[in-house]
Write a protein that holds these residues in place. Sequence first.
Motif, short mmCIF file in Angstrom:
data_model
loop_
_atom_site.label_atom_id
_atom_site.label_comp_id
_atom_site.label_asym_id
_atom_site.label_seq_id
_atom_site.Cartn_x
_atom_site.Cartn_y
_atom_site.Cartn_z
N VAL A 56 25.39 -26.78 -7.56
CA VAL A 56 26.40 -26.00 -6.82
C VAL A 56 25.73 -25.11 -5.78
CG1 VAL A 56 28.23 -24.27 -7.02
CG2 VAL A 56 28.04 -26.06 -8.74
N LEU A 57 24.59 -24.50 -6.13
CA LEU A 57 23.89 -23.64 -5.16
C LEU A 57 23.39 -24.44 -3.96
CD1 LEU A 57 21.88 -21.19 -7.46
CD2 LEU A 57 23.86 -20.66 -6.02
N ALA A 58 23.05 -25.71 -4.16
CA ALA A 58 22.66 -26.56 -3.03
C ALA A 58 23.82 -26.71 -2.05
CB ALA A 58 22.19 -27.92 -3.53
N PHE A 59 25.06 -26.82 -2.59
CA PHE A 59 26.24 -26.91 -1.72
C PHE A 59 26.56 -25.56 -1.07
CE2 PHE A 59 26.98 -30.79 -4.17
CZ PHE A 59 27.38 -31.66 -3.15
N VAL A 60 26.27 -24.47 -1.79
CA VAL A 60 26.40 -23.13 -1.18
C VAL A 60 25.52 -23.05 0.06
CG1 VAL A 60 25.90 -20.67 -1.50
CG2 VAL A 60 27.04 -21.94 -3.32
N GLY A 61 24.29 -23.56 -0.06
CA GLY A 61 23.35 -23.56 1.06
C GLY A 61 23.82 -24.39 2.24
N VAL A 62 24.55 -25.48 1.93
CA VAL A 62 25.10 -26.33 3.00
C VAL A 62 25.99 -25.51 3.93
CG1 VAL A 62 26.73 -28.20 3.47
CG2 VAL A 62 24.94 -28.51 1.76
N TRP A 63 26.86 -24.67 3.37
CA TRP A 63 27.78 -23.87 4.19
C TRP A 63 27.06 -22.73 4.89
CZ3 TRP A 63 31.42 -26.91 5.01
CH2 TRP A 63 31.99 -27.69 4.01
N TYR A 64 25.94 -22.27 4.32
CA TYR A 64 25.14 -21.24 5.00
C TYR A 64 24.57 -21.79 6.31
CZ TYR A 64 21.66 -17.60 5.83
OH TYR A 64 20.91 -16.60 6.40
N GLY A 65 24.51 -23.11 6.43
CA GLY A 65 24.00 -23.74 7.65
C GLY A 65 24.83 -23.46 8.89
N THR A 66 26.02 -22.86 8.74
CA THR A 66 26.84 -22.51 9.92
C THR A 66 26.44 -21.15 10.51
OG1 THR A 66 28.55 -21.42 8.57
CG2 THR A 66 28.81 -23.78 9.00
N ALA A 67 25.85 -20.29 9.70
CA ALA A 67 25.67 -18.88 10.09
C ALA A 67 24.65 -18.69 11.20
CB ALA A 67 25.28 -18.06 8.86
N GLN A 68 23.44 -19.18 10.99
CA GLN A 68 22.36 -18.93 11.95
C GLN A 68 22.61 -19.56 13.32
OE1 GLN A 68 20.10 -16.85 12.45
NE2 GLN A 68 18.32 -17.12 11.16
N PRO A 69 22.82 -20.89 13.40
CA PRO A 69 23.06 -21.46 14.74
C PRO A 69 24.33 -20.96 15.39
CG PRO A 69 23.39 -23.12 13.02
CD PRO A 69 22.78 -21.93 12.35
N GLY A 70 25.35 -20.67 14.58
CA GLY A 70 26.63 -20.19 15.13
C GLY A 70 26.50 -18.83 15.77
N GLY A 71 25.86 -17.90 15.07
CA GLY A 71 25.68 -16.56 15.62
C GLY A 71 24.79 -16.55 16.84
N SER A 72 23.72 -17.37 16.82
CA SER A 72 22.80 -17.45 17.96
C SER A 72 23.50 -18.03 19.18
CB SER A 72 21.58 -18.31 17.60
OG SER A 72 20.90 -17.77 16.49
N SER A 73 24.28 -19.08 18.96
CA SER A 73 25.03 -19.70 20.06
C SER A 73 26.04 -18.72 20.65
CB SER A 73 25.73 -20.96 19.54
OG SER A 73 26.49 -21.58 20.56
N ALA A 74 26.67 -17.92 19.79
CA ALA A 74 27.65 -16.94 20.26
C ALA A 74 27.00 -15.92 21.20
CB ALA A 74 28.28 -16.23 19.06
N ILE A 75 25.82 -15.41 20.83
CA ILE A 75 25.13 -14.42 21.66
C ILE A 75 24.71 -15.03 22.99
CG2 ILE A 75 23.10 -12.93 21.83
CD1 ILE A 75 25.28 -11.97 19.85
N ILE A 76 24.17 -16.25 22.96
CA ILE A 76 23.73 -16.92 24.20
C ILE A 76 24.91 -17.14 25.13
CG2 ILE A 76 22.81 -19.08 25.14
CD1 ILE A 76 20.68 -17.27 23.95
#
Length: 426
Positions: A110-130
């Motif tokens: 289940v924690l592996a699937f939790v990590g899958v959704w965490y994959g939206t945070a970093q690129p999404g926030g960086s793209s928003a700032i750019i």
Amino acid sequence: MSQIKANDEKGSYRWVILIIATFSQTCATFVNYGVGPLATFCQEIYSLSQFQTGLIVSAVNIGPIFSMLIFGNIMDKYGERWVVGIGSILLGLTMLITLPINEYVYLLIVLAFVGVWYGTAQPGGSSAIINWFPKNKNRGLAMGIRQTGIPLGGALASTTLPFFFYNYGLSSAKLTQAIVAIAGGIIFSIFYKDHGMTAQRQQNDRFLEKINKIKAKSSLYPVFFIGMSMISLQLIILAHLMSYLSNTLHISLSISGTLLSVVLIGGAIGRILLAWISDNLFNGDRSKPLQLTILLTVSILIVLVYFLNYLPLWGIYIICFILGFLGVGWYSLFIVLMSEKADKEFIGLTVSFGLTLNQIFIVLAPSLFGLSVDYFNGYKLPFFLLILFISIGGIWLNLSERNNKCKTQKETEKVPLNRKKRHRMT
């Protein structure tokens, strides 16, 4: 006049976007970094070995390896709002699934699937700032502030989750993580506005074609390499600094823990200040301050490995602060440089590509360093190899930037020559 007013409103809303992106990153990291304390709680309850405890942290970090490229591609097409927002909500909902789980293997899955959704945070926030901050409009500073959401989320998790665990039990700690992630996703979905929804968003290149275009851009290679080497250092600091100080200098674990906190505080300050320096002292140039950061990081690591036992305790505190300022603070410069070198239509996917490579080293670096310490029966040679690894990235970036300058100079020199030839022919 109406155009000027619209630009002013957009300029002021940038800072609202920054607050939302930072808050969302903090909430997502509260879950991701909070798995560290969660692993300690599980070890205490279920009498897990060190290896089993470490696997809990590894499980949540494996997930983004398989998801960031997909989410980055979707963001390039449709924007960040719903990808990041829904991703954070699903992160929290998946964390809720762990509430009744008492089986170790099922928890890992289940924690592996939790990590899958965490994959939206970093690129999404960086793209928003750019997308919201132009290159010469405090982009570096904004990225630095957003990146503080990562150590901030980790610090909040480390301080609040033990309170819930020792007062209300393990389930309350998991529930707290889930609620925080869901709240972050809801806030982001409501208040974030997608910027730049142009035809570029709807480009029709296939996924593999985009990946091939990113791979064909050689100027990104040294940046990717720096990401892999410096993130290795960052995770090695988190995993091994306390034991290094304790084993080599015989410093107590309580003081070693305080020194690690000093490193993280230095890193949070570095992420803002190094980015601000690139905006204001280097006129938006990220490459030179990043190269300088790598050079100074190598220097401070040499002091850490070979001269630390000659320093008083207050000197060790200063060294640890500087190590954090450089070895954790580098990240904002790296993200902005990678984003600015990317094609405009592939920013999200390019950032995701680089972060996926980083994620592999996030999983591997702490264990490989630990194995090398055991194999060589000491820290000096492993640290020397790490210093060499980091140095290669800085040298490669320097050579790459020089080659690019030479190419642009030759191209600009050819233009007037061609004009002269045309003038003679006429």
